[in-house]
Write an enzyme that holds these catalytic residues in place. Structure first.
Site, PDB file in Angstrom:
ATOM      1  N   TYR A 131     -12.538  -3.070  -3.575  1.00  0.00           N
ATOM      2  CA  TYR A 131     -13.120  -2.978  -2.227  1.00  0.00           C
ATOM      3  C   TYR A 131     -14.652  -2.893  -2.296  1.00  0.00           C
ATOM      4  CZ  TYR A 131      -8.447  -2.370  -0.165  1.00  0.00           C
ATOM      5  OH  TYR A 131      -7.147  -2.558   0.259  1.00  0.00           O
ATOM      6  N   ARG A 141       1.731  -6.729   9.625  1.00  0.00           N
ATOM      7  CA  ARG A 141       0.968  -5.635  10.225  1.00  0.00           C
ATOM      8  C   ARG A 141       1.333  -5.469  11.704  1.00  0.00           C
ATOM      9  NH1 ARG A 141      -4.639  -7.397   7.183  1.00  0.00           N
ATOM     10  NH2 ARG A 141      -4.436  -6.055   5.349  1.00  0.00           N
ATOM     11  N   GLU A 149      -8.561 -11.356  -8.125  1.00  0.00           N
ATOM     12  CA  GLU A 149      -7.703 -10.189  -7.904  1.00  0.00           C
ATOM     13  C   GLU A 149      -6.477 -10.210  -8.818  1.00  0.00           C
ATOM     14  OE1 GLU A 149      -7.017 -10.033  -3.669  1.00  0.00           O
ATOM     15  OE2 GLU A 149      -9.008  -9.161  -3.323  1.00  0.00           O
ATOM     16  N   HIS A 209      -2.136  -5.335   1.328  1.00  0.00           N
ATOM     17  CA  HIS A 209      -3.365  -6.079   1.045  1.00  0.00           C
ATOM     18  C   HIS A 209      -2.945  -7.489   0.669  1.00  0.00           C
ATOM     19  CE1 HIS A 209      -7.082  -7.482  -0.768  1.00  0.00           C
ATOM     20  NE2 HIS A 209      -6.317  -7.962  -1.740  1.00  0.00           N
ATOM     21  N   ASN A 250      -2.210  -0.191   6.987  1.00  0.00           N
ATOM     22  CA  ASN A 250      -1.748  -1.494   7.473  1.00  0.00           C
ATOM     23  C   ASN A 250      -0.836  -2.237   6.478  1.00  0.00           C
ATOM     24  OD1 ASN A 250      -3.705  -2.158   5.654  1.00  0.00           O
ATOM     25  ND2 ASN A 250      -5.029  -3.258   7.082  1.00  0.00           N
ATOM     26  N   LYS A 279       0.833  -1.201   0.000  1.00  0.00           N
ATOM     27  CA  LYS A 279       0.000   0.000   0.000  1.00  0.00           C
ATOM     28  C   LYS A 279       0.873   1.259   0.000  1.00  0.00           C
ATOM     29  CE  LYS A 279      -3.955  -2.146   2.332  1.00  0.00           C
ATOM     30  NZ  LYS A 279      -5.006  -1.967   3.381  1.00  0.00           N
TER      31      LYS A 279
END
Ligand code: IDP
Ligand code: MG
Length: 153
Positions: A49, A102, A126, A115, A112, A9
């Site tokens: 999402y 995390r 995905e 993903h 965090n 992220k």
């Protein structure tokens, strides 16, 4: 073998943790089969999402995920989906146990670090969402017989 999708992220990139996170998956014995930097957009985030679009905090998720480019990667291994989820740890970084990504690098629910796909079915969806076929590579992993027992392969 399974393939699973990991997104590093924006918080991971901004905090200079790319190498740390990649290193963990490599040391575990997972094989990196695809990797690229990309800027996420409104459309792809609404799809990715979809289970959270109606939540009041969805705009925060979107802003956070669009704040800078991300790195998407594909990791391959036996039970890779479950292995990577366990390495990522629970969503809330403050509750994630030490030893998880995390748990070691995050103090936040939102920021965090990674993903990770949550099931084999989701992983396939995905992977198709973020990678073209020619961006995912099949190649020999030469230490395979030292990573797994014969009867596991
Ligand atoms: P996961 O990333 O552990 O699979 P999900 O429930 O699928 O967790 O949520 C996706 C992402 O949305 C989380 O990683 C987190 O960044 C964000 N998120 C989830 N729940 C909340 C919340 O209650 N507040 C703010 N952000 C959240
Ligand atoms: Mg999830």
């Amino acid at each position: 073998m399974e393939k699973t999708l990991v997104i590093l992220k924006p918080c991971c990139l901004q905090r200079g943790l790319i190498g740390e996170v990649i290193h963990r998956f490599e040391r575990k014995g997972l094989q990196l089969c695809g990797m690229k930097m990309m800027q996420l957009t409104d459309d792809i985030l609404r799809e990715h999402y979809a289970h959270l679009v109606e939540k009041p905090f969805f705009k925060r998720i979107k802003d956070s995920m669009e704040a800078s480019p991300v790195i998407v990667c594909c990791w391959k291994g036996i039970d890779a989906v479950q292995v990577v989820r366990a390495m990522a740890g629970p969503t809330n970084g403050r509750q994630a146990p030490p030893g998880t990504i995390r748990g070691d690098y995050s103090m936040s629910v939102q920021e965090n670090i990674v993903h990770a796909s949550d099931s084999v079915e989701t992983a396939a969806i995905e992977m198709a969402r973020f990678f073209n076929n020619d961006e995912v590579f099949e190649f020999n992993q030469y230490q395979l017989e030292f990573l797994y027992a014969n009867d596991e392969l």
